[in-house]
Motif scaffolding. Structure first.
Motif, PDB file in Angstrom:
ATOM      1  N   ALA A   1       0.907  -1.097   0.296  1.00 21.35           N
ATOM      2  CA  ALA A   1      -0.011   0.189  -0.048  1.00 21.35           C
ATOM      3  C   ALA A   1       0.753   1.325   0.043  1.00 21.35           C
ATOM      4  N   ASN A   2       2.001   1.156   0.816  1.00 27.25           N
ATOM      5  CA  ASN A   2       2.788   2.308   0.635  1.00 27.25           C
ATOM      6  C   ASN A   2       3.395   2.655  -0.620  1.00 27.25           C
ATOM      7  N   MET A   3       3.957   1.440  -1.274  1.00 28.92           N
ATOM      8  CA  MET A   3       4.552   1.736  -2.402  1.00 28.92           C
ATOM      9  C   MET A   3       3.563   2.206  -3.366  1.00 28.92           C
ATOM     10  N   TYR A   4       2.408   1.410  -3.381  1.00 30.35           N
ATOM     11  CA  TYR A   4       1.177   2.130  -4.353  1.00 30.35           C
ATOM     12  C   TYR A   4       1.298   3.328  -4.289  1.00 30.35           C
ATOM     13  N   GLY A   5       0.931   3.967  -3.174  1.00 30.34           N
ATOM     14  CA  GLY A   5       0.763   5.474  -2.791  1.00 30.34           C
ATOM     15  C   GLY A   5       2.046   6.358  -3.255  1.00 30.34           C
ATOM     16  N   LYS A   6       2.964   5.899  -3.098  1.00 29.34           N
ATOM     17  CA  LYS A   6       4.359   6.275  -3.617  1.00 29.34           C
ATOM     18  C   LYS A   6       4.565   6.487  -4.792  1.00 29.34           C
ATOM     19  N   ASN A   7       3.843   5.674  -5.750  1.00 33.66           N
ATOM     20  CA  ASN A   7       4.210   5.603  -7.057  1.00 33.66           C
ATOM     21  C   ASN A   7       3.098   6.210  -7.929  1.00 33.66           C
ATOM     22  N   LYS A   8       1.862   6.567  -7.204  1.00 30.58           N
ATOM     23  CA  LYS A   8       0.951   7.079  -7.951  1.00 30.58           C
ATOM     24  C   LYS A   8       0.612   8.352  -7.149  1.00 30.58           C
ATOM     25  N   ASP A   9       0.409   9.388  -8.194  1.00 34.92           N
ATOM     26  CA  ASP A   9      -0.085  10.600  -7.786  1.00 34.92           C
ATOM     27  C   ASP A   9      -1.556  10.753  -7.389  1.00 34.92           C
ATOM     28  N   ILE A  10      -2.019  11.978  -7.084  1.00 35.61           N
ATOM     29  CA  ILE A  10      -3.556  11.807  -6.275  1.00 35.61           C
ATOM     30  C   ILE A  10      -4.440  11.449  -7.540  1.00 35.61           C
ATOM     31  N   VAL A  11      -4.284  12.013  -8.557  1.00 34.54           N
ATOM     32  CA  VAL A  11      -5.201  11.608  -9.760  1.00 34.54           C
ATOM     33  C   VAL A  11      -5.427   9.964  -9.883  1.00 34.54           C
ATOM     34  N   ASP A  12      -4.173   9.467  -9.797  1.00 32.84           N
ATOM     35  CA  ASP A  12      -4.007   7.915 -10.122  1.00 32.84           C
ATOM     36  C   ASP A  12      -4.616   7.223  -9.329  1.00 32.84           C
ATOM     37  N   VAL A  13      -4.458   7.624  -7.817  1.00 34.34           N
ATOM     38  CA  VAL A  13      -4.922   7.139  -6.720  1.00 34.34           C
ATOM     39  C   VAL A  13      -6.468   7.010  -6.952  1.00 34.34           C
ATOM     40  N   ALA A  14      -7.093   8.299  -7.130  1.00 36.15           N
ATOM     41  CA  ALA A  14      -8.473   8.517  -7.147  1.00 36.15           C
ATOM     42  C   ALA A  14      -9.121   7.549  -8.426  1.00 36.15           C
ATOM     43  N   VAL A  15      -8.340   7.450  -9.397  1.00 31.83           N
ATOM     44  CA  VAL A  15      -8.919   6.706 -10.420  1.00 31.83           C
ATOM     45  C   VAL A  15      -9.096   5.207 -10.225  1.00 31.83           C
ATOM     46  N   GLU A  16      -7.914   4.752  -9.857  1.00 28.80           N
ATOM     47  CA  GLU A  16      -8.018   3.160  -9.520  1.00 28.80           C
ATOM     48  C   GLU A  16      -8.701   2.907  -8.465  1.00 28.80           C
ATOM     49  N   ASN A  17      -8.964   3.706  -7.329  1.00 30.59           N
ATOM     50  CA  ASN A  17      -9.797   3.611  -6.244  1.00 30.59           C
ATOM     51  C   ASN A  17     -11.055   2.964  -6.584  1.00 30.59           C
ATOM     52  N   GLY A  18     -11.763   3.724  -7.374  1.00 28.03           N
ATOM     53  CA  GLY A  18     -13.193   3.400  -8.156  1.00 28.03           C
ATOM     54  C   GLY A  18     -14.356   3.788  -7.220  1.00 28.03           C
TER      55      GLY A  18
ATOM     56  N   VAL B   1      -4.662   8.482   2.984  1.00 31.30           N
ATOM     57  CA  VAL B   1      -4.697   7.745   1.565  1.00 31.30           C
ATOM     58  C   VAL B   1      -3.234   8.387   0.984  1.00 31.30           C
ATOM     59  N   LYS B   2      -2.216   7.654   0.966  1.00 26.96           N
ATOM     60  CA  LYS B   2      -1.004   8.258   0.536  1.00 26.96           C
ATOM     61  C   LYS B   2      -0.958   8.157  -1.270  1.00 26.96           C
ATOM     62  N   ALA B   3      -0.371   9.319  -1.520  1.00 25.02           N
ATOM     63  CA  ALA B   3      -0.021   9.407  -2.902  1.00 25.02           C
ATOM     64  C   ALA B   3       1.354  10.317  -3.066  1.00 25.02           C
ATOM     65  N   SER B   4       2.013  10.020  -4.463  1.00 22.63           N
ATOM     66  CA  SER B   4       3.201  10.411  -4.559  1.00 22.63           C
ATOM     67  C   SER B   4       3.504  12.211  -4.159  1.00 22.63           C
ATOM     68  N   ASN B   5       2.368  12.632  -4.431  1.00 22.34           N
ATOM     69  CA  ASN B   5       2.324  14.089  -4.431  1.00 22.34           C
ATOM     70  C   ASN B   5       1.452  14.807  -3.294  1.00 22.34           C
ATOM     71  N   GLY B   6       1.075  13.725  -2.155  1.00 20.43           N
ATOM     72  CA  GLY B   6       0.171  14.446  -1.220  1.00 20.43           C
ATOM     73  C   GLY B   6      -0.402  13.304  -0.510  1.00 20.43           C
ATOM     74  N   VAL B   7      -1.594  13.611   0.116  1.00 18.57           N
ATOM     75  CA  VAL B   7      -2.516  12.798   0.799  1.00 18.57           C
ATOM     76  C   VAL B   7      -3.932  13.133   0.467  1.00 18.57           C
ATOM     77  N   ILE B   8      -4.642  12.167   0.507  1.00 14.88           N
ATOM     78  CA  ILE B   8      -6.180  12.130   0.426  1.00 14.88           C
ATOM     79  C   ILE B   8      -6.953  11.575   1.614  1.00 14.88           C
ATOM     80  N   HIS B   9      -8.012  12.522   2.143  1.00 17.65           N
ATOM     81  CA  HIS B   9      -8.905  12.164   3.109  1.00 17.65           C
ATOM     82  C   HIS B   9     -10.385  11.958   2.281  1.00 17.65           C
ATOM     83  N   VAL B  10     -10.853  10.892   2.624  1.00 18.08           N
ATOM     84  CA  VAL B  10     -12.228  10.626   2.168  1.00 18.08           C
ATOM     85  C   VAL B  10     -13.196  11.293   3.058  1.00 18.08           C
ATOM     86  N   ILE B  11     -14.338  12.113   2.245  1.00 16.48           N
ATOM     87  CA  ILE B  11     -15.442  12.869   3.107  1.00 16.48           C
ATOM     88  C   ILE B  11     -16.427  12.384   2.407  1.00 16.48           C
TER      89      ILE B  11
END
Length: 165
Positions: free
Chosen positions: A24-41, A148-158
């Motif tokens: 999960a940490n590797m995933y977030g470090k390699n994916k930016d905020i947009v990629d993480v959001a897209v792949e989350n579904g 929720v970690k991303a390479s360029n920041g963090v996401i908090h789900v609301i």
């Protein structure tokens, strides 16, 4: 013998948990905020809005950014027709204002949130932060998941779309 078996199972489970966390940490470090959001579904409407607002390149930028990301269910709570109205090209400025109201410059983790009561968004207005009673609220939105970690920041789900004044 049962004790050794229990210990072996415990070690295997612990290894699996650590491996999953490392992945999960590797995933977030390699994916930016947009990629993480897209792949989350769970953020299809948010991703469509970011695309319509032409903010993809910005949110793929260096950052760091903190994004309070409303789920598809959060967008569904808006009055009927609101999302469609915001996605029209002639309403791009309104859409960008709503989207940038969900972004705070810098990386604000859950541990940081308990020490603040407001934060200024990229849109320019402040959001109110309330961490009491075992839950965190951003204005009227409850935070469902944090850090929720991303390479360029963090996401908090609301659970609610934030609307600027």
């Amino acid at each position: 013998m049962l004790t050794q078996f229990s210990k072996a199972v415990t070690v295997m489970v612990a290894t699996l948990v650590l491996a999953t966390a490392a992945h999960a940490n590797m995933y977030g470090k390699n994916k930016d905020i947009v990629d993480v959001a897209v792949e989350n579904g769970s953020f299809n409407t948010l991703v469509a809005a970011v695309q319509a607002g032409e903010l993809v390149d910005t949110l793929k930028g260096d950052g760091p950014f903190t994004v309070f990301a409303p789920t598809d269910e959060a967008f569904a709570k808006l009055p009927e027709g609101t999302v469609e109205m915001l996605l029209k090209p002639e309403n791009k400025d309104k859409l960008v204002a709503v989207l940038t109201y969900h972004v705070v410059p810098g990386k604000v983790t859950a541990a940081d949130v308990v020490n603040v009561d407001r934060a200024t968004t990229v849109q320019g207005q402040a959001i109110m932060v309330n961490a009491e009673g075992g839950k965190v609220m951003i204005n009227d939105a409850q935070v469902l998941a944090t850090d929720v970690k991303a390479s360029n920041g963090v996401i908090h789900v609301i659970d609610t779309v934030l609307i600027p004044q």
